[in-house]
Design a protein around this motif. Structure first.
Motif, PDB file in Angstrom:
ATOM      1  N   ASN A 142      18.067 112.475 -22.410  1.00 15.00           N
ATOM      2  CA  ASN A 142      18.484 112.712 -23.787  1.00 15.00           C
ATOM      3  C   ASN A 142      19.630 113.716 -23.789  1.00 15.00           C
ATOM      4  O   ASN A 142      20.331 113.838 -22.780  1.00 15.00           O
ATOM      5  CB  ASN A 142      17.282 113.226 -24.604  1.00 15.00           C
ATOM      6  N   PHE A 143      19.818 114.440 -24.888  1.00 15.99           N
ATOM      7  CA  PHE A 143      20.896 115.437 -24.961  1.00 15.99           C
ATOM      8  C   PHE A 143      20.320 116.797 -25.331  1.00 15.99           C
ATOM      9  O   PHE A 143      20.946 117.592 -26.004  1.00 15.99           O
ATOM     10  CB  PHE A 143      21.943 115.022 -26.009  1.00 15.99           C
ATOM     11  N   ILE A 144      19.116 117.049 -24.846  1.00 16.54           N
ATOM     12  CA  ILE A 144      18.410 118.270 -25.214  1.00 16.54           C
ATOM     13  C   ILE A 144      19.088 119.484 -24.592  1.00 16.54           C
ATOM     14  O   ILE A 144      19.384 119.490 -23.393  1.00 16.54           O
ATOM     15  CB  ILE A 144      16.932 118.180 -24.764  1.00 16.54           C
ATOM     16  N   THR A 145      19.351 120.517 -25.425  1.00 14.92           N
ATOM     17  CA  THR A 145      20.052 121.692 -24.933  1.00 14.92           C
ATOM     18  C   THR A 145      19.124 122.883 -24.711  1.00 14.92           C
ATOM     19  O   THR A 145      19.458 123.779 -23.933  1.00 14.92           O
ATOM     20  CB  THR A 145      21.156 122.134 -25.921  1.00 14.92           C
ATOM     21  N   SER A 146      18.004 122.916 -25.413  1.00 19.24           N
ATOM     22  CA  SER A 146      17.100 124.052 -25.198  1.00 19.24           C
ATOM     23  C   SER A 146      15.662 123.634 -25.443  1.00 19.24           C
ATOM     24  O   SER A 146      15.393 122.615 -26.068  1.00 19.24           O
ATOM     25  CB  SER A 146      17.480 125.219 -26.104  1.00 19.24           C
ATOM     26  N   ILE A 147      14.772 124.451 -24.919  1.00 19.02           N
ATOM     27  CA  ILE A 147      13.338 124.175 -25.008  1.00 19.02           C
ATOM     28  C   ILE A 147      12.677 125.224 -25.895  1.00 19.02           C
ATOM     29  O   ILE A 147      12.827 126.422 -25.643  1.00 19.02           O
ATOM     30  CB  ILE A 147      12.710 124.223 -23.600  1.00 19.02           C
ATOM     31  N   PRO A 148      11.940 124.810 -26.931  1.00 18.52           N
ATOM     32  CA  PRO A 148      11.315 125.821 -27.784  1.00 18.52           C
ATOM     33  C   PRO A 148      10.115 126.428 -27.073  1.00 18.52           C
ATOM     34  O   PRO A 148       9.394 125.716 -26.359  1.00 18.52           O
ATOM     35  CB  PRO A 148      10.872 125.002 -29.005  1.00 18.52           C
ATOM     36  N   PRO A 149       9.865 127.733 -27.246  1.00 22.53           N
ATOM     37  CA  PRO A 149       8.696 128.331 -26.593  1.00 22.53           C
ATOM     38  C   PRO A 149       7.385 127.680 -27.033  1.00 22.53           C
ATOM     39  O   PRO A 149       6.405 127.707 -26.304  1.00 22.53           O
ATOM     40  CB  PRO A 149       8.738 129.803 -26.999  1.00 22.53           C
ATOM     41  N   TYR A 152       2.180 116.865 -16.996  1.00 20.87           N
ATOM     42  CA  TYR A 152       3.394 116.233 -16.493  1.00 20.87           C
ATOM     43  C   TYR A 152       4.485 116.370 -17.546  1.00 20.87           C
ATOM     44  O   TYR A 152       4.355 115.843 -18.645  1.00 20.87           O
ATOM     45  CB  TYR A 152       3.099 114.754 -16.215  1.00 20.87           C
ATOM     46  N   LEU A 153       5.542 117.103 -17.215  1.00 18.35           N
ATOM     47  CA  LEU A 153       6.622 117.348 -18.170  1.00 18.35           C
ATOM     48  C   LEU A 153       7.946 116.929 -17.544  1.00 18.35           C
ATOM     49  O   LEU A 153       8.346 117.452 -16.501  1.00 18.35           O
ATOM     50  CB  LEU A 153       6.661 118.835 -18.541  1.00 18.35           C
ATOM     51  N   VAL A 154       8.612 115.969 -18.154  1.00 20.95           N
ATOM     52  CA  VAL A 154       9.880 115.472 -17.625  1.00 20.95           C
ATOM     53  C   VAL A 154      11.003 115.823 -18.585  1.00 20.95           C
ATOM     54  O   VAL A 154      11.001 115.386 -19.732  1.00 20.95           O
ATOM     55  CB  VAL A 154       9.852 113.941 -17.417  1.00 20.95           C
ATOM     56  N   LEU A 155      11.955 116.625 -18.089  1.00 19.93           N
ATOM     57  CA  LEU A 155      13.101 117.025 -18.902  1.00 19.93           C
ATOM     58  C   LEU A 155      14.406 116.748 -18.164  1.00 19.93           C
ATOM     59  O   LEU A 155      15.442 117.325 -18.504  1.00 19.93           O
ATOM     60  CB  LEU A 155      12.986 118.517 -19.228  1.00 19.93           C
ATOM     61  N   CYS A 156      14.360 115.868 -17.168  1.00 17.31           N
ATOM     62  CA  CYS A 156      15.556 115.614 -16.351  1.00 17.31           C
ATOM     63  C   CYS A 156      16.656 114.948 -17.159  1.00 17.31           C
ATOM     64  O   CYS A 156      16.408 114.409 -18.225  1.00 17.31           O
ATOM     65  CB  CYS A 156      15.192 114.759 -15.143  1.00 17.31           C
ATOM     66  N   ASP A 157      17.864 114.993 -16.632  1.00 13.65           N
ATOM     67  CA  ASP A 157      19.007 114.344 -17.277  1.00 13.65           C
ATOM     68  C   ASP A 157      19.160 114.738 -18.744  1.00 13.65           C
ATOM     69  O   ASP A 157      19.182 113.888 -19.640  1.00 13.65           O
ATOM     70  CB  ASP A 157      18.891 112.806 -17.174  1.00 13.65           C
ATOM     71  N   ASN A 158      19.214 116.030 -18.990  1.00 11.28           N
ATOM     72  CA  ASN A 158      19.493 116.559 -20.312  1.00 11.28           C
ATOM     73  C   ASN A 158      20.590 117.617 -20.182  1.00 11.28           C
ATOM     74  O   ASN A 158      21.323 117.613 -19.195  1.00 11.28           O
ATOM     75  CB  ASN A 158      18.213 117.150 -20.941  1.00 11.28           C
ATOM     76  N   LYS A 159      20.692 118.513 -21.181  1.00 12.18           N
ATOM     77  CA  LYS A 159      21.753 119.537 -21.135  1.00 12.18           C
ATOM     78  C   LYS A 159      21.137 120.917 -21.264  1.00 12.18           C
ATOM     79  O   LYS A 159      21.654 121.794 -21.948  1.00 12.18           O
ATOM     80  CB  LYS A 159      22.737 119.324 -22.308  1.00 12.18           C
ATOM     81  N   ILE A 160      19.998 121.117 -20.610  1.00 13.66           N
ATOM     82  CA  ILE A 160      19.241 122.350 -20.795  1.00 13.66           C
ATOM     83  C   ILE A 160      19.860 123.489 -19.997  1.00 13.66           C
ATOM     84  O   ILE A 160      20.117 123.356 -18.798  1.00 13.66           O
ATOM     85  CB  ILE A 160      17.774 122.139 -20.378  1.00 13.66           C
ATOM     86  N   GLN A 161      20.079 124.622 -20.684  1.00 16.92           N
ATOM     87  CA  GLN A 161      20.721 125.757 -20.034  1.00 16.92           C
ATOM     88  C   GLN A 161      19.737 126.821 -19.585  1.00 16.92           C
ATOM     89  O   GLN A 161      20.049 127.609 -18.696  1.00 16.92           O
ATOM     90  CB  GLN A 161      21.747 126.386 -20.980  1.00 16.92           C
ATOM     91  N   SER A 162      18.581 126.889 -20.252  1.00 14.13           N
ATOM     92  CA  SER A 162      17.606 127.882 -19.793  1.00 14.13           C
ATOM     93  C   SER A 162      16.197 127.448 -20.142  1.00 14.13           C
ATOM     94  O   SER A 162      15.981 126.675 -21.064  1.00 14.13           O
ATOM     95  CB  SER A 162      17.916 129.254 -20.393  1.00 14.13           C
ATOM     96  N   ILE A 163      15.270 127.971 -19.367  1.00 15.93           N
ATOM     97  CA  ILE A 163      13.853 127.682 -19.551  1.00 15.93           C
ATOM     98  C   ILE A 163      13.203 128.914 -20.158  1.00 15.93           C
ATOM     99  O   ILE A 163      13.327 130.011 -19.606  1.00 15.93           O
ATOM    100  CB  ILE A 163      13.189 127.395 -18.185  1.00 15.93           C
ATOM    101  N   PRO A 164      12.505 128.779 -21.289  1.00 17.98           N
ATOM    102  CA  PRO A 164      11.859 129.959 -21.846  1.00 17.98           C
ATOM    103  C   PRO A 164      10.724 130.423 -20.936  1.00 17.98           C
ATOM    104  O   PRO A 164       9.975 129.582 -20.424  1.00 17.98           O
ATOM    105  CB  PRO A 164      11.327 129.466 -23.201  1.00 17.98           C
ATOM    106  N   ASN A 191      20.382 119.069 -15.056  1.00 17.54           N
ATOM    107  CA  ASN A 191      20.549 119.831 -16.286  1.00 17.54           C
ATOM    108  C   ASN A 191      21.620 120.888 -16.054  1.00 17.54           C
ATOM    109  O   ASN A 191      22.429 120.759 -15.136  1.00 17.54           O
ATOM    110  CB  ASN A 191      19.214 120.466 -16.713  1.00 17.54           C
ATOM    111  N   LEU A 192      21.626 121.951 -16.898  1.00 22.44           N
ATOM    112  CA  LEU A 192      22.673 122.967 -16.774  1.00 22.44           C
ATOM    113  C   LEU A 192      22.053 124.328 -16.480  1.00 22.44           C
ATOM    114  O   LEU A 192      22.529 125.350 -16.950  1.00 22.44           O
ATOM    115  CB  LEU A 192      23.495 123.024 -18.078  1.00 22.44           C
ATOM    116  N   LEU A 193      20.998 124.337 -15.671  1.00 22.38           N
ATOM    117  CA  LEU A 193      20.309 125.590 -15.388  1.00 22.38           C
ATOM    118  C   LEU A 193      21.040 126.395 -14.331  1.00 22.38           C
ATOM    119  O   LEU A 193      21.472 125.856 -13.309  1.00 22.38           O
ATOM    120  CB  LEU A 193      18.887 125.309 -14.883  1.00 22.38           C
ATOM    121  N   THR A 194      21.184 127.693 -14.575  1.00 25.91           N
ATOM    122  CA  THR A 194      21.790 128.562 -13.559  1.00 25.91           C
ATOM    123  C   THR A 194      20.727 129.412 -12.873  1.00 25.91           C
ATOM    124  O   THR A 194      20.943 129.899 -11.766  1.00 25.91           O
ATOM    125  CB  THR A 194      22.864 129.481 -14.182  1.00 25.91           C
ATOM    126  N   TYR A 195      19.579 129.587 -13.513  1.00 26.78           N
ATOM    127  CA  TYR A 195      18.485 130.334 -12.914  1.00 26.78           C
ATOM    128  C   TYR A 195      17.193 129.914 -13.609  1.00 26.78           C
ATOM    129  O   TYR A 195      17.229 129.193 -14.598  1.00 26.78           O
ATOM    130  CB  TYR A 195      18.708 131.841 -13.056  1.00 26.78           C
TER     131      TYR A 195
END
Lengths: 195, 313
Positions: B118-125, B135-147, B164-168
């Motif tokens: 999808n085009f998900i950019t962030s994950i709500p807490p 089982y949580l699949v969030l691959c192939d999105n635009k996520i920059q950080s994990i809460p 995704n777009l994770l740096t850490y």
């Protein structure tokens, strides 16, 4: 494997026949890669014939042994859920044939990393393999990653490894560092293994 | 769908309408009390009215366990979805989602959530409030950080974050006790971290809050304005074992590289309350390379034992 004097063009009409012909081919001293690849490709996938081996796991792809080739080869079916993929791996000096039985798989080829390297691995090429296509790889060709990139469809593939092997190396794409892993079967001859 | 569906097939348990070009799932489905699996992938669902009205009150709302809406055109998760309290498995892979609403926490029974492609950019807490999620699949999105709250997903066995777009990652990821599969390839994970040099000194509010917390100054909700009571409840603990302090908004970010099974170095973000603090077991050094040298052995070996398969490369 060398090119025999006469290249036979086999056509396997069923999975059972494919296995029978494979046993015949591998009983010889010399086996031709092209012959095996053409044979595997000639078999038109019929789910009724392999559904019993196609056991999916929710969390990751599964390896399901179909035939142990009199010790000369292992024939197995791999089941890939949506988004499932493998790590980058080698083939422990064996020949590897991979035929798509259902869906599509993306194969990405990588160069072998430098022995003392610490760099991002170099991608050689990538392609999407379609139903009934058969790919071939061995260590002299390179390393690869195989993945089902579909978010809506599962994929099933038929693999032949000769000689059989139960461990290989996986590689970190960012550094080229390798790590030996043992490979296990999710099921053997249609029966779920418990490891 | 035919109008008489629930009359003709009242015992229907599984319905697959994938690849039929449907633009909406109609009210015909509502009165199917035994329907537990509905597969509707590769259709034209996504507009308003894609899911039938009154889903929450209908028999279907209670019976549905598995819902596959992958390969459709959803721009957002339809609100009607959250009435499906018994839902165990939800797939919205390959749609056009830009985010995940906090309402996701309403799906209390959810075990399997597929949102890849999808085009998900962030994950709500709030996603962390799903106690059975394995089982949580969030691959192939635009996520920059994990809460960091995601570490509360105690049942999580497999987490797919590749491409995704994770740096850490937050250091709390090590707390996922049952995590066996973690995919991180195709993310721009940092290999070197320059310590945050722009440290803004804490405000007076922050200093007062820290003092109240660390000195255990007692207070009752009636003693303070509501806004301050709320502020005090947001204190985070500094992970420095020698500190024992807290911070509110003012903190120092530090990345530690943690070895997994001797093969992968994951950059984990630590938040510390001051530049003098350092994260567990590391020396108070400025350079990031020496931090990676003195990684917490305990942290890494425990996590390495648990995480049998970290798919990074």
């Amino acid at each position: 494997m060398e090119q025999p004097m006469q290249t036979e063009m086999w056509k396997a009409e069923s999975l059972e026949e494919l296995i029978r012909i494979l046993h015949r081919i591998f009983a010889e001293d010399k086996v031709s890669v092209e012959e095996v690849q053409a044979l595997m490709e000639s078999y038109e996938s019929n789910p009724e014939e392999w559904l019993q081996y196609a056991k999916f796991d929710q969390y990751r792809y599964t390896r399901n042994l179909v035939d142990s080739g009199n010790g000369k080869f292992n024939l197995m079916i791999l089941c890939w859920g949506e988004g499932h993929g493998s790590s980058i791996h080698d083939h422990t000096d064996s020949h590897c044939f991979m035929k798509i039985l259902q869906g599509n798989l993306k194969e990405t080829l990588f160069e072998w990393p430098e022995k003392k390297g610490n760099d991002e691995m170099i991608k050689k090429s990538e392609r999407i393999l379609r139903e009934n296509q058969c790919a071939y790889i061995n260590d002299s060709i390179g390393l690869h990653r195989v993945e089902n990139i579909s978010h809506t469809e599962t994929a099933v593939s038929l693999h032949l490894y000769s000689p059989p092997f139960d461990s290989c190396n996986t590689f970190d794409q960012r550094t080229g560092h390798k790590h030996k892993v043992k490979m296990t079967f999710y099921s053997e001859f249609g029966e779920r293994t418990h490891c | 769908l035919p109008a008489g569906l629930s009359q003709w097939f009242p015992a229907l348990e599984v319905l697959d309408v994938s690849g039929t070009g449907l633009a909406e799932l109609g009210a015909e489905l509502l009165a199917l009390p035994c329907l537990h699996t509905l597969l509707a992938k590769n259709n034209r669902l996504g507009g308003p009215g894609s899911l039938p009205k009154g889903l929450g009150q209908a028999a279907l709302g209670r019976s549905l366990r598995v819902l596959n809406l992958s390969g459709n055109r959803f721009l957002e998760m339809p609100p009607a979805l959250f009435a499906l309290r018994g839902l165990r498995s939800l797939s919205l892979g390959g749609n056009r989602l830009h985010g995940i609403p906090p309402d996701i926490q309403e799906l209390r029974s959810l075990e399997f959530l597929y949102l890849g492609g999808n085009f998900i950019t962030s994950i709500p807490p709030e996603l962390a409030n799903l106690p059975s999620l394995s089982y949580l699949v969030l691959c192939d999105n635009k996520i920059q950080s994990i809460p960091p709250q995601l570490a509360q997903l105690h049942s999580l066995r497999s987490l797919s974050l590749h491409n995704n777009l994770l740096t850490y990652l937050p250091r709390e990821i090590l707390n996922l006790v049952h995590l066996e599969e973690l995919s991180l390839r195709g993310n721009p994970l940092v290999v070197r971290f320059v310590r945050d040099l722009t440290y803004n000194p804490p405000s007076l509010l922050e200093l007062a809050g820290r003092t109240i917390k660390t000195r255990n100054v007692g207070y009752a909700p009636s003693d303070l304005p509501e806004s301050l009571v709320r502020y005090l409840s947001l204190a985070s603990n500094c992970p420095n074992p020698k500190c024992g302090g807290v911070y509110f908004d003012s903190c120092v970010r530090q990345i530690k590289f943690v070895d997994f099974c001797g093969k992968y170095r994951l950059p984990l973000m630590h938040y510390l309350c001051s530049p003098e603090c350092s994260s567990p077991c590391s020396s108070a050094s400025q350079s990031s390379t020496s931090q990676s040298e003195s990684d917490s052995e305990d942290e890494a070996s425990v996590a390495a034992r648990r995480m049998q398969k970290v798919l990074l490369g």
